[in-house]
Design a protein around this motif. Structure first.
Motif, mmCIF file in Angstrom:
data_model
loop_
_atom_site.group_PDB
_atom_site.id
_atom_site.type_symbol
_atom_site.label_atom_id
_atom_site.label_comp_id
_atom_site.label_asym_id
_atom_site.label_seq_id
_atom_site.Cartn_x
_atom_site.Cartn_y
_atom_site.Cartn_z
ATOM 1 N N GLU A 1 37.048 49.020 35.077
ATOM 2 C CA GLU A 1 35.787 49.125 34.338
ATOM 3 C C GLU A 1 35.617 47.995 33.317
ATOM 4 O O GLU A 1 34.596 47.916 32.644
ATOM 5 C CB GLU A 1 35.722 50.480 33.622
ATOM 6 N N LYS A 2 36.601 47.121 33.229
ATOM 7 C CA LYS A 2 36.551 46.018 32.278
ATOM 8 C C LYS A 2 35.938 44.783 32.931
ATOM 9 O O LYS A 2 36.244 44.445 34.075
ATOM 10 C CB LYS A 2 37.953 45.680 31.771
ATOM 11 N N VAL A 3 35.081 44.094 32.178
ATOM 12 C CA VAL A 3 34.454 42.855 32.654
ATOM 13 C C VAL A 3 34.732 41.757 31.625
ATOM 14 O O VAL A 3 34.464 41.918 30.435
ATOM 15 C CB VAL A 3 32.931 43.021 32.850
ATOM 16 N N PHE A 4 35.253 40.636 32.119
ATOM 17 C CA PHE A 4 35.584 39.512 31.262
ATOM 18 C C PHE A 4 34.784 38.289 31.707
ATOM 19 O O PHE A 4 34.700 37.991 32.903
ATOM 20 C CB PHE A 4 37.082 39.187 31.340
ATOM 21 N N SER A 5 34.205 37.576 30.760
ATOM 22 C CA SER A 5 33.513 36.333 31.099
ATOM 23 C C SER A 5 34.534 35.213 31.186
ATOM 24 O O SER A 5 35.568 35.226 30.511
ATOM 25 C CB SER A 5 32.445 36.004 30.055
ATOM 26 N N ALA A 6 34.238 34.237 32.042
ATOM 27 C CA ALA A 6 35.133 33.094 32.229
ATOM 28 C C ALA A 6 34.291 31.838 32.387
ATOM 29 O O ALA A 6 33.113 31.896 32.740
ATOM 30 C CB ALA A 6 36.023 33.299 33.447
ATOM 31 N N THR A 7 34.905 30.693 32.145
ATOM 32 C CA THR A 7 34.217 29.404 32.271
ATOM 33 C C THR A 7 34.835 28.606 33.406
ATOM 34 O O THR A 7 36.069 28.494 33.501
ATOM 35 C CB THR A 7 34.325 28.603 30.962
ATOM 36 N N PHE A 8 33.975 28.060 34.275
ATOM 37 C CA PHE A 8 34.456 27.257 35.398
ATOM 38 C C PHE A 8 35.130 25.975 34.912
ATOM 39 O O PHE A 8 34.704 25.363 33.931
ATOM 40 C CB PHE A 8 33.296 26.860 36.312
ATOM 41 N N ALA A 9 36.159 25.539 35.646
ATOM 42 C CA ALA A 9 36.736 24.216 35.440
ATOM 43 C C ALA A 9 35.804 23.176 36.069
ATOM 44 O O ALA A 9 34.882 23.519 36.826
ATOM 45 C CB ALA A 9 38.124 24.151 36.067
#
Length: 209
Positions: free
Chosen positions: A101-109
């Protein structure tokens, strides 16, 4: 216009009757006039009906053309909207990693492998079944290969990398190996707890859930 035509037609018929000798006052002549008038009235009604029918057909054809034009405009607008949405996604530099149920944002390389992953995610979410390895990472098969730009890398918690072209590896610890960087989790709060100690299903997407 229609009334004038009818009057002219009646006048013409009356003139023809007179020219043909029906202008007298004999009983037979008088008796034949109602029939002629009836025929004239019938011809007039037929002309009016024909004009009405033609107008209806023209209106129907115009309506059909208008409907087709509107349908074409709708399809073009939908296509344009889809293209605009796809362009917006490709310009987006953020993606999302869902674990339970957890959502984490990430940044593309910034490399070809990350760009290829972005293109895949633009077509839809990708869920990967990942296994724990070494007590510091989760690894799972993408099911296809991406371009590699491998370099000796010392990873940290939150790093997302490509291994051997087709394996996605996400870290909650550290390791040194030859990887292609794909991205990094922006906020590590709750990251290790979400991954846990065993196997886990991880979903990558371009939209926040």
């Amino acid at each position: 216009m229609k009334k004038t035509g009818c009057v002219l037609l009646v006048g013409l018929c009356a003139a023809l009757l007179t020219a043909c000798g029906f202008g007298g006052s004999s009983a037979s002549d008088v008796g034949s006039l109602p029939a002629v008038e009836s025929n004239v009235q019938q011809v007039t009604e037929d002309m009016q009906l024909s004009e009405t029918s033609g107008s209806t057909e023209n209106n129907s054809e115009s309506s059909s053309v208008e409907d087709n034009t509107n349908a074409d405009i709708t399809v073009e607008k939908e296509t344009s909207d889809e293209e605009s949405e796809e362009e917006a996604i490709m310009q987006q530099n953020t993606f999302y990693v869902s674990v339970g149920e957890k959502v984490f944002s990430a940044t593309f390389a910034d490399n070809s492998g990350a760009q290829a992953l972005k293109e895949l995610l633009a077509d839809g979410d990708i869920t990967i079944r990942m296994s724990d390895y070494g007590g510091f990472e989760k690894v799972g098969s993408l099911g296809q290969s991406l371009p590699t730009e491998n370099s000796q890398t010392t990873t940290k918690s939150g790093d997302i990398v490509l291994y051997q072209g087709s394996q996605i590896v996400i870290f909650y610890g550290s390791n040194s190996w030859s990887y292609t960087r794909l991205g990094k989790i922006d906020d590590l709060a709750g990251w290790q707890e979400a991954l846990g100690n065993g196997d886990v299903a991880v979903t990558l997407s371009m939209q926040d859930k």
